[in-house]
Scaffold this active site. Sequence first.
Site, PDB file in Angstrom:
ATOM      1  N   ARG A   1       1.576 -14.420   1.938  1.00  0.00           N
ATOM      2  CA  ARG A   1       0.677 -13.998   3.488  1.00  0.00           C
ATOM      3  C   ARG A   1      -0.635 -14.793   3.500  1.00  0.00           C
ATOM      4  O   ARG A   1      -1.357 -14.686   2.319  1.00  0.00           O
ATOM      5  CB  ARG A   1       0.630 -12.583   3.495  1.00  0.00           C
ATOM      6  CG  ARG A   1       2.037 -11.870   3.663  1.00  0.00           C
ATOM      7  CD  ARG A   1       1.604 -10.445   4.280  1.00  0.00           C
ATOM      8  NE  ARG A   1       1.313  -9.673   2.896  1.00  0.00           N
ATOM      9  CZ  ARG A   1       1.087  -8.396   2.711  1.00  0.00           C
ATOM     10  NH1 ARG A   1       1.238  -7.683   3.921  1.00  0.00           N
ATOM     11  NH2 ARG A   1       0.672  -7.905   1.612  1.00  0.00           N
TER      12      ARG A   1
ATOM     13  N   CYS B   1      -5.700  -9.301   3.445  1.00  0.00           N
ATOM     14  CA  CYS B   1      -6.950  -8.680   3.623  1.00  0.00           C
ATOM     15  C   CYS B   1      -8.293  -9.570   3.678  1.00  0.00           C
ATOM     16  O   CYS B   1      -8.778  -9.544   4.779  1.00  0.00           O
ATOM     17  CB  CYS B   1      -7.502  -7.884   2.311  1.00  0.00           C
ATOM     18  SG  CYS B   1      -6.370  -6.540   1.903  1.00  0.00           S
TER      19      CYS B   1
ATOM     20  N   ASP C   1      10.102   3.659   6.507  1.00  0.00           N
ATOM     21  CA  ASP C   1       9.913   2.077   7.073  1.00  0.00           C
ATOM     22  C   ASP C   1      10.999   1.779   7.957  1.00  0.00           C
ATOM     23  O   ASP C   1      12.159   2.378   7.566  1.00  0.00           O
ATOM     24  CB  ASP C   1      10.059   1.277   5.554  1.00  0.00           C
ATOM     25  CG  ASP C   1       9.360  -0.111   5.871  1.00  0.00           C
ATOM     26  OD1 ASP C   1       8.106  -0.177   5.070  1.00  0.00           O
ATOM     27  OD2 ASP C   1       9.708  -0.892   6.628  1.00  0.00           O
TER      28      ASP C   1
ATOM     29  N   VAL D   1       0.758  -1.125   0.102  1.00  0.00           N
ATOM     30  CA  VAL D   1      -0.032  -0.108  -0.194  1.00  0.00           C
ATOM     31  C   VAL D   1       0.901   1.235   0.200  1.00  0.00           C
ATOM     32  O   VAL D   1       0.456   2.102  -0.803  1.00  0.00           O
ATOM     33  CB  VAL D   1      -0.987  -0.112   1.147  1.00  0.00           C
ATOM     34  CG1 VAL D   1      -1.516   1.403   1.321  1.00  0.00           C
ATOM     35  CG2 VAL D   1      -1.994  -0.965   0.912  1.00  0.00           C
TER      36      VAL D   1
ATOM     37  N   THR E   1      -1.902  -4.121   9.784  1.00  0.00           N
ATOM     38  CA  THR E   1      -2.782  -4.445  10.629  1.00  0.00           C
ATOM     39  C   THR E   1      -3.056  -5.755  10.874  1.00  0.00           C
ATOM     40  O   THR E   1      -4.233  -6.060  10.171  1.00  0.00           O
ATOM     41  CB  THR E   1      -4.125  -3.520  10.655  1.00  0.00           C
ATOM     42  OG1 THR E   1      -4.462  -3.496   9.177  1.00  0.00           O
ATOM     43  CG2 THR E   1      -3.739  -2.058  10.873  1.00  0.00           C
TER      44      THR E   1
HETATM   45  N1  LIG Z   1      -1.898  -5.317   0.401  1.00  0.00           N
HETATM   46  C1  LIG Z   1      -3.071  -5.197   0.262  1.00  0.00           C
HETATM   47  O1  LIG Z   1      -3.571  -5.589  -1.041  1.00  0.00           O
HETATM   48  C2  LIG Z   1      -3.983  -4.162   0.896  1.00  0.00           C
HETATM   49  C3  LIG Z   1      -5.062  -3.570   0.398  1.00  0.00           C
HETATM   50  C4  LIG Z   1      -5.763  -2.621   0.635  1.00  0.00           C
HETATM   51  C5  LIG Z   1      -5.377  -2.362   2.299  1.00  0.00           C
HETATM   52  N2  LIG Z   1      -4.347  -3.101   2.709  1.00  0.00           N
HETATM   53  C6  LIG Z   1      -4.093  -2.384   4.048  1.00  0.00           C
HETATM   54  O2  LIG Z   1      -2.959  -1.574   4.160  1.00  0.00           O
HETATM   55  C7  LIG Z   1      -2.125  -1.850   5.513  1.00  0.00           C
HETATM   56  C8  LIG Z   1      -0.638  -2.131   4.762  1.00  0.00           C
HETATM   57  O3  LIG Z   1      -0.521  -3.195   4.014  1.00  0.00           O
HETATM   58  P1  LIG Z   1       0.463  -3.680   3.115  1.00  0.00           P
HETATM   59  O4  LIG Z   1      -0.034  -4.862   2.399  1.00  0.00           O
HETATM   60  O5  LIG Z   1       1.050  -2.666   2.434  1.00  0.00           O
HETATM   61  O6  LIG Z   1       1.496  -4.336   4.405  1.00  0.00           O
HETATM   62  P2  LIG Z   1       3.019  -4.585   3.747  1.00  0.00           P
HETATM   63  O7  LIG Z   1       3.441  -5.489   4.788  1.00  0.00           O
HETATM   64  O8  LIG Z   1       3.089  -5.010   2.314  1.00  0.00           O
HETATM   65  O9  LIG Z   1       3.924  -3.345   4.320  1.00  0.00           O
HETATM   66  C9  LIG Z   1       3.752  -2.692   5.431  1.00  0.00           C
HETATM   67  C10 LIG Z   1       5.258  -1.920   5.726  1.00  0.00           C
HETATM   68  O10 LIG Z   1       5.293  -1.351   6.835  1.00  0.00           O
HETATM   69  C11 LIG Z   1       6.648  -1.484   7.612  1.00  0.00           C
HETATM   70  N3  LIG Z   1       6.116  -1.005   8.744  1.00  0.00           N
HETATM   71  C12 LIG Z   1       5.755  -1.736   9.815  1.00  0.00           C
HETATM   72  N4  LIG Z   1       5.447  -1.129  11.041  1.00  0.00           N
HETATM   73  C13 LIG Z   1       6.096  -0.010  10.835  1.00  0.00           C
HETATM   74  C14 LIG Z   1       6.278   1.200  11.612  1.00  0.00           C
HETATM   75  N5  LIG Z   1       5.797   1.303  12.621  1.00  0.00           N
HETATM   76  N6  LIG Z   1       7.168   2.226  10.852  1.00  0.00           N
HETATM   77  C15 LIG Z   1       7.412   2.454   9.585  1.00  0.00           C
HETATM   78  N7  LIG Z   1       7.186   1.112   8.887  1.00  0.00           N
HETATM   79  C16 LIG Z   1       6.581   0.012   9.201  1.00  0.00           C
HETATM   80  C17 LIG Z   1       6.870  -2.765   7.199  1.00  0.00           C
HETATM   81  O11 LIG Z   1       8.119  -2.916   7.406  1.00  0.00           O
HETATM   82  C18 LIG Z   1       6.491  -2.961   5.689  1.00  0.00           C
HETATM   83  O12 LIG Z   1       7.563  -2.672   4.867  1.00  0.00           O
HETATM   84  C19 LIG Z   1      -2.713  -3.054   6.166  1.00  0.00           C
HETATM   85  O13 LIG Z   1      -3.615  -2.314   7.002  1.00  0.00           O
HETATM   86  C20 LIG Z   1      -3.496  -3.837   5.106  1.00  0.00           C
HETATM   87  O14 LIG Z   1      -4.763  -4.383   5.740  1.00  0.00           O
HETATM   88  C21 LIG Z   1      -3.586  -3.671   1.988  1.00  0.00           C
END
Ligand SMILES: NC(=O)c1ccc[n+]([C@@H]2O[C@H](COP(=O)([O-])OP(=O)(O)OC[C@H]3O[C@@H](n4cnc5c(N)ncnc54)[C@H](O)[C@@H]3O)[C@@H](O)[C@H]2O)c1
Length: 401
Positions: free
Chosen positions: A325, A257, A29, A11, A83
């Site tokens: 995942r 998700c 990050d 995201v 999350t």
């Molecule tokens: N992947 C999807 O398709 C998708 C779609 C819609 C919503 N979301 C939501 O978006 C959010 C993020 O998901 P994602 O898939 O991008 O996750 P991800 O695991 O791909 O990326 C998250 C990143 O955040 C970093 N991180 C964690 N804690 C941190 C902090 N305190 N400070 C800085 N960096 C930190 C991690 O190192 C990682 O690189 C979640 O809530 C998810 O449910 C994801």
Amino acid sequence: MKVAVIGQGYVGLTVASYAAEFNVVVGFDNNQTLVSQLNQGHSHIEGVTSESLNKLLAKGKYIASNNGQDLSDVDVVIIAVPTPLSTSRNPDLTYLESACKTIGENIKKPVLIINESTSFPGTLRTFIKPKVEAYSKSVLEHQYAISPERVDPGRTDFNQKNTPRLFAGLTREASERTRDFYSAFCYNLVEVSSPEVAEAAKLFENTFRQVNIALVNEFAQISHALGISVYETLDAANTKPYGFMKFTPSAGVGGHCIPVDPTYLAAVAEEHGAPATFIRRANEVNIEMSKYVVDRIAADNGGSLQGKSVLVVGVAYKPDVADVRETAAELVIKHLRDLGAVVSWHDDVVKEWKGEKSSPLMGADITVVVTKHSEVDPKLILASAPYVFDTTGQIKGATGL
Ligand SMILES: NC(=O)c1ccc[n+]([C@@H]2O[C@H](COP(=O)([O-])OP(=O)(O)OC[C@H]3O[C@@H](n4cnc5c(N)ncnc54)[C@H](O)[C@@H]3O)[C@@H](O)[C@H]2O)c1
């Protein structure tokens, strides 16, 4: 404007790359290795090419960082951290809290804070705002808004520009500034009356999919018991031009998700004394699907898989992405191993997973297709074992759901 995006995963890096066309973006990050890779121009996600990342880096429009001081002069902060569920399968807001801590400790002037991480209704108002304030050393009048992300990794027809985006601020000013920010790269912004509506809509979108996937997975079992083809029946039902939406059966659901977000909705529902029976049961049906698949395979192979070599094809949670995942392949492999099968897997998109490497697509007693990447030739799948069980409905000539 200078924009910080906390979390550079699927995201965060996606929104950072779009925002960097119009702003200067700090991709923050706490994974140092990832930060170095990004600053060297290597993207780790399908939706952002290394080529486009390099262009942004060269123009000085994007920089990755894990240094909180780089956030001190930003105007907008976007939160995009995981999350997940805790080990007891409850909402785990620890990453969100740590993002609030980073913001509170490093941002020294009033900014617009937008949450894109998925969470239950009330998270912005009752968790993010108080946490940021608690971690701030001075009293700052930040503006807070939510705009849930709808990215579908690997998809090319819908992107940040043409996917309608919901948003709502805690104040009118927050809503207006949020609209201004996204309108540079999103053509359809939909304001709702409160952050709670936007948060709930995001959860309901994914719950709708989870429940319908569970329904079709149950229907696949019913069809098999009745001796009819689930796929032909679904195609027949799908000729109805209204009131029906086709979902297809599978070995279960994966990704960040669908297996996770509905549980956030169930948890908040139950906390408020409201039922979440469909959500809970749908989750169970989808999880149990892997066992159903393995039991069907065992039944077709003389009732025992002891010592048989089984090749699982596709361990990513969906086609054409490397994301593993919550993949259904994990439970399929576990159940196969529980029955004594000698399991290897083939997935040249994922390549390495849990200390194991992708095996060649050949020479097994049994092949099970969990995810079919477009690069994999169905003929090679069929030739890889005398018995092939396909959970995707795409391999003609294989046994399937
Ligand atoms: N992947 C999807 O398709 C998708 C779609 C819609 C919503 N979301 C939501 O978006 C959010 C993020 O998901 P994602 O898939 O991008 O996750 P991800 O695991 O791909 O990326 C998250 C990143 O955040 C970093 N991180 C964690 N804690 C941190 C902090 N305190 N400070 C800085 N960096 C930190 C991690 O190192 C990682 O690189 C979640 O809530 C998810 O449910 C994801």
